[in-house]
Design a protein around this motif. Structure first.
Motif, PDB file in Angstrom:
ATOM      1  N   ASN A  88     -72.075 -37.838  -6.551  1.00 10.69           N
ATOM      2  CA  ASN A  88     -72.328 -36.403  -6.480  1.00 10.69           C
ATOM      3  C   ASN A  88     -71.530 -35.709  -5.383  1.00 10.69           C
ATOM      4  N   SER A 113     -66.587 -24.431 -10.946  1.00 10.54           N
ATOM      5  CA  SER A 113     -67.665 -24.253  -9.955  1.00 10.54           C
ATOM      6  C   SER A 113     -68.917 -23.638 -10.573  1.00 10.54           C
ATOM      7  N   ILE A 134     -78.584 -30.636 -12.583  1.00 15.01           N
ATOM      8  CA  ILE A 134     -77.692 -30.138 -11.531  1.00 15.01           C
ATOM      9  C   ILE A 134     -78.418 -30.113 -10.189  1.00 15.01           C
ATOM     10  N   ILE A 138     -77.378 -32.430  -6.852  1.00 18.30           N
ATOM     11  CA  ILE A 138     -77.051 -31.860  -5.545  1.00 18.30           C
ATOM     12  C   ILE A 138     -77.943 -32.480  -4.471  1.00 18.30           C
ATOM     13  N   ILE A 158     -73.392 -25.242   1.890  1.00 23.64           N
ATOM     14  CA  ILE A 158     -73.900 -25.500   0.543  1.00 23.64           C
ATOM     15  C   ILE A 158     -74.146 -24.169  -0.149  1.00 23.64           C
ATOM     16  N   ILE A 163     -70.206 -26.138  -5.408  1.00 22.00           N
ATOM     17  CA  ILE A 163     -70.727 -27.155  -6.310  1.00 22.00           C
ATOM     18  C   ILE A 163     -69.867 -27.149  -7.565  1.00 22.00           C
ATOM     19  N   PRO A 171     -73.134 -32.479 -11.188  1.00 25.27           N
ATOM     20  CA  PRO A 171     -72.635 -31.721 -10.041  1.00 25.27           C
ATOM     21  C   PRO A 171     -71.968 -32.605  -8.993  1.00 25.27           C
ATOM     22  N   ARG A 172     -70.967 -32.059  -8.327  1.00 26.85           N
ATOM     23  CA  ARG A 172     -70.304 -32.713  -7.197  1.00 26.85           C
ATOM     24  C   ARG A 172     -70.200 -31.710  -6.049  1.00 26.85           C
ATOM     25  N   ILE A 173     -70.669 -32.092  -4.901  1.00 27.74           N
ATOM     26  CA  ILE A 173     -70.533 -31.243  -3.710  1.00 27.74           C
ATOM     27  C   ILE A 173     -69.098 -31.313  -3.217  1.00 27.74           C
ATOM     28  N   ASP A 215     -78.683 -27.492   5.894  1.00 30.96           N
ATOM     29  CA  ASP A 215     -78.279 -27.786   4.513  1.00 30.96           C
ATOM     30  C   ASP A 215     -79.452 -27.665   3.555  1.00 30.96           C
ATOM     31  N   PHE A 219     -79.763 -25.330   0.346  1.00 24.50           N
ATOM     32  CA  PHE A 219     -80.079 -25.934  -0.946  1.00 24.50           C
ATOM     33  C   PHE A 219     -81.244 -25.193  -1.602  1.00 24.50           C
TER      34      PHE A 219
END
Length: 251
Positions: A88, A113, A134, A138, A158, A163, A171-173, A215, A219
């Motif tokens: 992720n 994104s 998703i 995350i 974040i 994302i 999802p990938r940070i 963070d 989030f």
């Protein structure tokens, strides 16, 4: 043409990334043409690139006035980023340091994104199962950064535009330009503010106290955006609805 950089300076384990020459990345992006522009991060624009082997990549060209690093410092930072690996997190494939040019080469995410979808810039609709997937992805990425990686990392930025989504909407940070690394025995760092207003934890914005909670707060705001399909701040709405977290609290 590319040559490998082969040693992770943190753990001593062999870890190969690719070092690209500037000319090959210029060619891959058609001289960084605006038609290949994917977006702009806090440290520079990101372009779609096609390498000689046909592989599609995302190439971040760091803004020169915000990247006053020598080659050794730049490569040290790159190796630090490549030392964190998780499904992720966006994977860094390589880098380029050529004179004043500093570029990072990332895997390309087909669905780009999250902000494009959540804010209605795309015709893609996310059903509830996909939204939950998703949000969960995350959270798993953040848990890795905060607890499971070999170094303790606070992302500090974040938000939906950081994302990225692959072809299955996993999802990938991404965008670790503001990330901070600090020792396990410190509860928080005192530092100057960096990040995006609207996603910022009060204790960090007001007192500069940076911890994992910053963070987690961001989030939480992002989760509200995903559920409501709107920005956290929208001044075009009635006053009581303009700031999403506040509106949720009073609803």
């Amino acid at each position: 043409m590319k040559r490998p950089v082969t040693k992770d300076i943190l753990s001593g384990n062999l870890h190969t990334i690719s070092y690209f020459d500037f000319q090959s990345l210029t060619k891959a992006t058609k001289n960084f043409h605006q038609n290949n522009l994917l977006g702009r991060g806090g440290f520079g624009p990101v372009f779609l690139g096609k390498l000689e082997d046909g592989k599609m990549v995302a190439i971040k060209k760091l803004a020169l006035d915000k990247s006053q690093q020598g080659e050794s410092e730049f490569l040290a930072e790159v190796r630090m980023i490549t030392s964190i690996q998780h499904k992720n997190l966006v994977r860094l494939l390589g880098c380029c340091s050529d004179g004043a040019q500093r570029l990072l080469v990332y895997e390309y995410m087909k669905n780009r994104s999250l902000d494009r979808i959540v804010y209605g810039k795309s015709d893609v609709f996310l059903n509830w199962n996909t939204r939950f997937q998703i949000i969960l992805g995350i959270a798993r990425g953040l848990q890795y950064l905060h607890e499971d990686s070999n170094i303790r990392i606070i992302h500090r930025d974040i938000k939906a535009s950081n994302i990225l989504l692959d072809d299955k909407f996993q999802p990938r940070i991404g965008d670790f330009g503001l990330a901070r690394f600090f020792p396990e025995d410190q509860l928080y760092l005192s530092t100057t503010f960096a990040g995006t207003l609207g996603y910022t934890a009060p204790e960090y914005a007001i007192r500069g106290e940076l911890s994992e909670k910053a963070d987690i707060y961001s989030f939480g705001v992002l989760v509200l955006e995903i559920i409501n399909c709107r920005k956290n701040t929208d001044l075009n709405l009635p006053p009581e609805m303009q700031y999403l977290p506040e509106y949720v609290c009073i609803s």
